[in-house]
Design an enzyme around this catalytic site. Structure first.
Site, mmCIF file in Angstrom:
data_model
loop_
_atom_site.group_PDB
_atom_site.id
_atom_site.type_symbol
_atom_site.label_atom_id
_atom_site.label_comp_id
_atom_site.label_asym_id
_atom_site.label_seq_id
_atom_site.Cartn_x
_atom_site.Cartn_y
_atom_site.Cartn_z
ATOM 1 N N GLU A 48 0.740 -1.296 -0.506
ATOM 2 C CA GLU A 48 0.044 -0.056 -0.024
ATOM 3 C C GLU A 48 0.794 1.222 0.305
ATOM 4 O O GLU A 48 0.601 2.414 -0.011
ATOM 5 C CB GLU A 48 -1.059 -0.224 1.586
ATOM 6 C CG GLU A 48 -2.072 -0.529 1.487
ATOM 7 C CD GLU A 48 -3.785 -0.357 0.740
ATOM 8 O OE1 GLU A 48 -2.849 -0.441 -0.653
ATOM 9 O OE2 GLU A 48 -4.092 -0.362 0.806
ATOM 10 N N THR A 62 -5.070 8.455 -3.898
ATOM 11 C CA THR A 62 -4.964 8.482 -2.241
ATOM 12 C C THR A 62 -4.987 9.346 -1.741
ATOM 13 O O THR A 62 -4.323 10.021 0.000
ATOM 14 C CB THR A 62 -4.379 7.156 -1.634
ATOM 15 O OG1 THR A 62 -5.645 5.930 -2.313
ATOM 16 C CG2 THR A 62 -4.259 6.845 -0.642
#
Length: 306
Positions: free
Chosen positions: A128, A181
């Site tokens: 991530e 993000t």
């Protein structure tokens, strides 16, 4: 077994009041991956369909997550990875986490399952970082474990899986725009008012209590975000209209899915979910932005072998 094909489901993270700690797993929406043992050590990405992603191991979410698990075992072979991306990048429904969770699950199976699913979450988190710049488990945890998940803490990692009440359905409207993000995190404030923190803590506790007790009204009352949503919603065209349409047509709650731009609603029962989906669609169709619409039960299994 030298090769495995896996389905990597989409997820909804944050769930309004649970920023970076809550998530759920969607059913029937996700990517597919093939992982193969290779006589050559290391990780190689050999095929990518559906998205323009780097083949370099250190620049790819799946590659970094794969290396994390490979570095934790003593083997004289490596792995090759094929990725079929169905989930669009920057969609807000866990595209990067699907890749990270899928590869560690598949590799773990081919290695003879030396790690539990909870242990795999920590490896998947490493991937991530490529997508968002930070290790977080609110997507990879539900992707691997299924159901709802709560990340109680990160040092050490402590993830609790929560069984979904039987009638919970999710509706997701995904506008065809990208919200990275990293960009969505950039608008957040490092300090929050005490009053907001108290309200948010109460809502998070209420959501968890509602899930455990099958109290749908409590779940609905708790799905409120007074900290993150006010700062991010301007990144999503027509957000307020879609959310209001969902709530006015019976949704338990609605909000931003992950970092956006997807908008989610939780509903009680399939009939209610279908009604809410139609209302969300009608409220967005005039924006001129194309979109996908998904209605899904909560996936109890997470990543699975196909």
């Amino acid at each position: 077994m030298t090769s495995i094909k896996v389905f990597c489901p989409a997820t909804i993270a944050n769930l309004n009041c649970g920023f970076d700690v809550m998530g759920l797993c969607l059913d029937g929406i996700g990517d597919e991956m093939i992982i193969r043992k290779s006589p050559e050590k290391g990780i190689r990405i050999t095929k990518i369909e559906g998205a323009n992603l780097p083949y370099e191991t250190e620049k790819n979410v799946a590659g970094v997550a794969g290396m994390a698990i490979l570095n934790a075992v003593d083997v004289d072979f490596g792995f090759e990875i094929e990725i079929n991306k169905i989930l669009k990048l920057g969609s807000g429904i866990g595209s990067s986490s699907a890749s990270a969770a899928g590869v560690v699950f598949g590799m773990n199976e081919l290695l003879g399952r030396p790690f539990t699913k909870h242990q795999l979450v920590e490896f998947a988190m490493k991937g991530e970082v490529v997508a968002s710049g930070s290790e977080h488990a609110d997507n990879v945890a539900p992707c691997l474990l299924g159901g709802f998940t709560l990340v109680r803490g990160y040092n050490p990692l402590d993830v609790i899986r929560i069984e979904s009440p039987a009638e919970v359905y999710a509706v997701v409207l995904h506008p065809h725009i990208e919200v990275k993000t990293s960009d969505a995190r950039a608008v957040l404030q490092p300090m929050i008012p005490l009053k907001s923190a108290i309200t948010q803590t109460g809502n998070l506790g209420g959501l968890i209590a509602g899930l455990y007790t099958n109290d749908y009204e409590l779940i609905g009352r708790s799905l409120q975000d007074v900290i993150i949503e006010p700062l991010r919603k301007h990144l999503i065209p027509n957000f307020d209209a879609v959310k209001n349409a969902a709530l006015q047509n019976g949704a338990l709650g609605a909000g931003i899915s992950g970092a956006g731009p997807s908008i989610f609603a939780l509903c009680k029962g399939k009939e209610s979910a279908d009604k809410v989906a139609l209302a969300m669609k009608e409220s967005y169709v005039n924006t001129g932005i194309t979109f996908d619409l998904h209605t899904s039960k909560i996936n109890a299994n997470g990543v699975i072998t196909i």
